[in-house]
Structures are given as structure tokens and as C-alpha cells.
Design an enzyme around this catalytic site. Structure first.
Site, mmCIF file in Angstrom:
data_model
loop_
_atom_site.group_PDB
_atom_site.id
_atom_site.type_symbol
_atom_site.label_atom_id
_atom_site.label_comp_id
_atom_site.label_asym_id
_atom_site.label_seq_id
_atom_site.Cartn_x
_atom_site.Cartn_y
_atom_site.Cartn_z
ATOM 1 N N THR A 1 10.075 -3.273 1.767
ATOM 2 C CA THR A 1 9.367 -4.858 2.301
ATOM 3 C C THR A 1 8.852 -5.449 3.732
ATOM 4 O O THR A 1 9.391 -4.320 4.312
ATOM 5 C CB THR A 1 9.929 -5.787 1.678
ATOM 6 N N ALA B 1 1.098 -1.011 0.293
ATOM 7 C CA ALA B 1 0.065 0.500 -0.046
ATOM 8 C C ALA B 1 0.963 1.602 0.088
ATOM 9 O O ALA B 1 0.456 2.030 -0.996
ATOM 10 C CB ALA B 1 -1.252 -0.058 1.188
ATOM 11 N N GLU C 1 -3.980 -6.531 12.284
ATOM 12 C CA GLU C 1 -3.519 -8.165 11.295
ATOM 13 C C GLU C 1 -3.919 -8.984 12.608
ATOM 14 O O GLU C 1 -5.243 -9.145 13.294
ATOM 15 C CB GLU C 1 -2.394 -8.297 11.712
ATOM 16 N N LYS D 1 9.803 1.457 17.899
ATOM 17 C CA LYS D 1 9.546 3.367 17.097
ATOM 18 C C LYS D 1 10.383 3.611 18.853
ATOM 19 O O LYS D 1 11.135 4.726 18.372
ATOM 20 C CB LYS D 1 8.010 3.594 17.054
ATOM 21 N N GLY E 1 -8.813 -3.415 9.148
ATOM 22 C CA GLY E 1 -7.752 -3.433 8.513
ATOM 23 C C GLY E 1 -6.778 -2.511 9.201
ATOM 24 O O GLY E 1 -5.415 -2.443 8.961
ATOM 25 N N GLU F 1 11.895 9.039 7.816
ATOM 26 C CA GLU F 1 11.160 9.628 8.924
ATOM 27 C C GLU F 1 10.029 8.469 8.596
ATOM 28 O O GLU F 1 8.933 8.430 9.757
ATOM 29 C CB GLU F 1 10.871 10.773 8.018
ATOM 30 N N VAL G 1 8.854 5.850 12.366
ATOM 31 C CA VAL G 1 8.069 6.748 13.736
ATOM 32 C C VAL G 1 6.795 7.641 13.028
ATOM 33 O O VAL G 1 7.133 8.564 12.567
ATOM 34 C CB VAL G 1 9.239 7.119 14.314
ATOM 35 N N ASP H 1 5.622 -3.319 18.519
ATOM 36 C CA ASP H 1 5.983 -1.819 17.298
ATOM 37 C C ASP H 1 6.713 -0.610 18.040
ATOM 38 O O ASP H 1 6.983 -0.247 17.581
ATOM 39 C CB ASP H 1 4.427 -2.112 16.462
ATOM 40 N N GLY I 1 4.564 7.552 10.895
ATOM 41 C CA GLY I 1 3.834 7.827 9.427
ATOM 42 C C GLY I 1 4.761 9.340 9.113
ATOM 43 O O GLY I 1 5.777 8.874 9.170
#
Lengths: 346, 346
Positions: A100, A13, A214, A229, A211, A154, A157, A225, A159
Site C-alpha cells: 500500500t 505499479a 512526485e 533506506k 514520473g 528486499e 532498498v 527517502d 528496488g
């Protein structure tokens, strides 16, 4: 006009949003930064690769980017058979954008190998992949410095919200002694849903249906996660390499509706808070854990999938940045912002 | 090592804090930016001036900076009689930092004349004075570009919190369509005090007692200060020059305890909101007025003397920055951050 040839490794995406953004911002980049960006290659794990030193056609690529790349039309000098590691070291590639899918808490492969190979070949690297930066920033930074190339991350962290750029540029000259934030949108969404009365299981199901989470949500709900960060922030702000095991970590899985209500009754709100602070002796302490915040805390008001970060500084006190923490276009913007920073250094 | 000679015009709280900051950050600027900052001159309207091309002694200057500069000890090549306009054009001055008290809504003098003279003499200019930037940014920017010098004014909006730098650098590549903020700490403090039950008059007295509001508070409470900051934001973000009379403006003087309570009863909160938006045809609409915000709005939670700004962007949605909006050290930091940006361009 300066031309930069880009190889895109990974086409999910974010990669697709980045291609759309390149199309939309081509004239802007030329006018504002004298920059001609040419996408010369794109590689996926199972849907094929494309490489053309003259540049791929972005519109034609967008049309096939969600499916098999074999449907991309023929053009002169087009190659369809390069392995990613062969593609990204081609002379016409100036910048490798690594996107990836990786499991950062394991070995961050294959992104780690791609980034190492790109830096070794003297390519600039931009990534939104937490893994390689969290696990090996000192090594990668040293390699980039050694080769005189740019390493941009950038998007790892918050987005597209410029949390790292804020610490590096916006607060340049300040000393940051602590950082504290809501760095995972999925858990923040779940907590917001629980505030409106849902059980943890119901809120998780809702996050999965949308979505955000997961099928195996542990990376988010166990705080892994957010911890990744935090490791990146500690690298950038404190110059300290923290291991995942050095971060006191507790997820949100044990929070019940009763906990949520007890906080509400006290004028407080549960948030999954990632925080790190540096002591005068240079030691860094860090944790990710649910905390009850008073509603007057700027972080308490950050709802849904939003993220936020508060930097504690010596000269201007606390500075808080609130913004979206994920999303294809927003993360693609983070890649573009790195590309702009690179262009300004050329 | 690159040496920059600085002339400081105006020596109030911010100027004194800047001198202290230069002392504290001298080694940092040398190590990080290869920069040796030398304060060669300081001018006040009624307490004298000092000029020495070899640089003034910061510790000795700090000791006398709140009083008459005649108490500064003698040193070789020291001049005590220069007028500001003569001082700031001296060859040993590279950067003029303009901090004189001005009334921006009138003519912003004497800061305007100082800045014009400095730019005409090919000096870099850094200021925390809203007036000249709000009134004449297009002219001053063109003059700076013509002479190839730097014009920094980060401290004019939100003190040390990097609101302008965020728009210019942190969000580079995004299009900002609207901005909305709490840009005046004095009125925000008064509104917070009224929330705790005080009348407008009592809250204003408290603000005056703490030194937040002046004896004639109209510049703050009528929204003039916030409108000036909005004009600067419109210059930077939209490239549009707004006159003060083009900003729909209403202050907080007519808000009563009953208004405050009515908002509270609806889960809302009054804030003095400065906002500007650009239309597709390039028209900019702007206003400063009290608004009732739901508590879920990030700006609703910004209490006391804090400031906040939300940028609406095309690529990453809303981004909010919250921080202190004033203070000697914080504003002095804004000057330092401009100096660092200048140093990186040299």
C-alpha cells in the site's frame, strides 16, 4: 508440490508487475523450487477487493488490475467485499505481500497495521514498503520470530538490486563496518541532468515529467527517502535502530549550477550520499548529504536513475553493488526473490 | 554444536590466511552457525603433512605454517607421514579444502585427483582452484550430487568478492543472459600503470616487483586466467561447458602506450574484458580481449588490482559488482563463506 496462498494488499505499479511476474515464472517456481504460488486475494483502498480460496485467475486479474476490480469475472467461492484486515487473516492465506502507498516518515499506515495483523495471524510477510521496516523493524522481527514466520523486505532498498541480500548472505562471515551509497534514483537523475547544464528547477521539472519525482518532491530531494533506506540498512547490518532525527540530513535543493561546475572543474561530481558507520563502541553515525566525489570513486560514475552501495568489510575490503534502484518489474522481482528465500526455508 | 573436521591440502598464502581466519572466527561460527570447525589435517607437497583426528592446534600450526611442518610440536595421535590422498579420506575428515598450486589450462593436477578422491570418499569439497572446476565441473557436480555432498568454489572467481554467490543466490529467479567483467587483477593493474605513462614492459616489471605477476606472466597477460574464470561462470550461469579453445582470446601484450593515449584522447579506457552471452538457441559465445570502454561504463572505473562483473538480467537489467579479485585473506574468506553455506545445509 508445496502450495503458497498469497494475499496482495495494494495494487499499484509494483503489484501489477508482480502479478505479471507470477504468470511468467509459474513454471519456473514449480520446477526449481517445487512451489505452486496461488494468488488468493487482492485488496485496494478504493478499487475494491477480491478473494477466492481456490486462487484468482491471473490473466483475468491482470486485465482489470489497472481499473475497478468489480470488472473481474465471477467464479465459484469468489468474495468481493472483504476488508483488507479480514482478507489477510483468512486460512487460505499463507503469505501477505504488503504494497500500500504509505508516508514512511509519519506512521507508515496502513501498511504498519496490515503487517502487524498478518504477523499476529501467523502469516509470512513480504513488503517493499520502507515505512514499517524503517520505523519498527525490531518489533516486527521479534513478532515474526515469535510466530515462526518469514519477514522479507528486499525491495525496500535499491528496488530489485539485491543490496540487503548481499549484506545478509553474500557477505556472511564478514564484518561490515560502514555502508555508503546512492540510494535515491530521483535525486541522482536530477544531479545527472544538472551536469548536462540544466538548472535545479529545470532538472526537477524533467524528473517530474518522466514520473520519477512526485508533484511534492520533498521526500526525495530533502533526502528523506534515502534516510529511510539508511535506517533499514542500519537495522540489518549493525542491528541498530536509528530515528530519522538521528541522521544528519541535507537534501540537494541548495545545489546550484555553479556548484556543479565547480566540482566538474576539479574532476569531481556531486552525489547525494547516504552513509552510516559503526564505531568500536557500537555507536552508529549516519548522514544523508550531497558530497563531491572524485571521478575515480565507483559511486561517482553511477548516473541517471541508477543506485549503488559500497560495503566496507574487514575481510575483503570495499564491495560495491550497482543496479537499478526502482521500477515496477525490478521491485516485483525483489518480492519474488523474498518468496524464493521463504520457499527454501519451508 | 555440529563439528566439522577439515583437511587442508596445500598450504600457501591462502591456506595460511584461512588458518588465521579460523582462529579469528571460531567463536563467531559457534555463536552464529552452531558450528565447531576442527582442522584435523594439513598436507603440503614438500614441507610435510600433519594429521590428528582430535584437531591440530591452530596457533602452533600458524607458527610453523610458512616453513617445515616438522617443527609442529608433538601431540597425542599426531601422524606426520600420511600422503594427501590417504589423509583426506580419513573418517575424521568431513570437508576437504583443496588449495594446491595447479596449472589449470593443462590438467589441473594434483588438485583434480584430490577432489575426485574426496568426493568419491563422500567428503564435502571446497576449493579456490580454478582448474578442476573449469575443466570438469559437470563431472564433479554430478559426483557431489551422487554422494550428497557439498562442492563449494566461490573463491575461484573474483577471490573473496561474492560473484558466484551473487549469480546463484542474489539473482535467483532472474534469468542472466550475459556476463561481462574484469576478472584478472594483474592485467588490470598493468593497464592502470600504462595509463599513468609507463610502457607495457615497465608496467609488467612493476607488477612482478609487487608480486602480482609471476616470472612467466603469460597465464595473466594472455588472458588464460580470465578465460578459466569465464568457463566457470558459463558453467554456473548458463549450465554450459566451454572449452578453452572455444573462447576467442587475446591478451594485453600488444597494447602500446600509443593505444592507451588514443583511448584517453577519446574519453575511453582499455580494459581486458571477459564476456559471455547465451543466445536464444542455447549457444554460448565467449571471449577475453582488450576493449576500449567509455568512462561512463562502470567497468571503465575499476582500477588497479580490482575486479568487477556485470550481469545482464531479464528482470532488473544490469547489476554490477566491484571488489578485490585476489589476496590471501580475501580468498580465505571465500572458503569461509562456502563453509558457512555448507553449515546452513547441514
Amino acid at each position: 508440490m508445496r502450495t503458497l496462498g498469497i494475499a496482495l494488499i495494494g495494487l499499484g505499479a509494483v503489484g501489477r508487475a508482480f502479478i505479471a511476474l507470477l504468470q511468467a515464472r509459474r513454471a519456473y517456481l514449480a520446477a526449481q523450487y517445487n512451489l505452486d504460488v496461488k494468488l488468493v486475494g487482492v485488496a485496494t483502498a478504493r478499487r475494491g477487493t477480491l478473494f477466492c480460496p481456490e486462487g484468482l485467475d491471473l490473466a483475468a486479474l491482470s486485465a482489470v488490475a489497472s481499473a475497478e476490480l468489480s470488472a473481474y469475472p465471477d467464479q465459484a467461492r469468489l468474495l468481493r467485499t472483504l476488508e483488507p484486515l479480514s482478507l489477510l487473516t483468512r486460512p487460505s492465506v499463507d503469505v501477505v505481500i504488503e504494497l500500500t502507498p504509505t508516508v514512511y516518515a509519519r506512521d507508515a499506515e496502513p501498511a504498519m497495521s496490515h503487517i502487524r495483523a498478518a504477523l499476529a495471524a501467523g502469516k509470512h510477510v513480504i513488503t517493499a514498503n520502507k515505512g514499517p521496516i524503517a520505523l519498527a523493524y525490531p518489533e516486527l522481527r521479534a513478532q515474526a520470530a515469535h510466530r515462526g514466520v518469514f519477514l522479507g523486505f528486499e525491495g525496500t532498498v535499491m528496488g530489485g538490486t539485491p543490496a540487503l541480500r548481499m549484506a545478509r548472505q553474500g557477505l556472511a562471515g564478514c564484518q561490515i563496518s560502514a555502508v555508503r551509497g546512492i540510494l535515491n534514483g530521483t535525486t541522482n537523475f536530477i544531479l545527472s541532468e544538472m551536469e548536462s547544464g540544466k538548472s535545479y528547477a529545470e532538472a526537477l521539472s524533467e524528473a517530474q515529467a518522466r514520473g520519477y519525482a512526485e508533484a511534492d518532491p520533498s521526500n526525495d530531494v530533502e533526502g528523506i527517502d534515502a534516510a529511510g533506506k539508511l535506517i533499514i540498512l542500519a537495522h540489518v547490518i549493525f542491528g541498530k535502530a536509528l530515528g530519522l532525527d538521528e541522521i544528519g540530513r541535507e537534501g540537494i535543493t541548495r545545489l546550484s549550477q555553479a556548484d556543479i561546475q565547480a566540482a566538474q572543474a576539479s574532476g569531481e561530481r556531486w552525489k547525494l550520499i547516504a552513509q552510516a558507520a559503526i564505531q568500536p563502541d557500537g555507536q552508529v553515525s549516519a548522514s544523508v548529504k550531497p558530497m563531491r566525489l572524485p571521478l575515480s570513486d565507483p559511486l561517482a560514475q553511477v548516473g541517471g536513475g541508477m543506485n549503488a552501495i559500497t560495503y566496507q568489510t574487514d575481510l575483503i575490503g570495499a564491495v560495491t553493488l550497482i543496479g537499478a534502484g526502482a521500477g515496477g518489474t525490478a521491485t516485483a522481482y525483489a518480492l519474488l526473490s523474498d518468496l524464493i528465500e521463504l520457499a527454501e526455508q519451508l
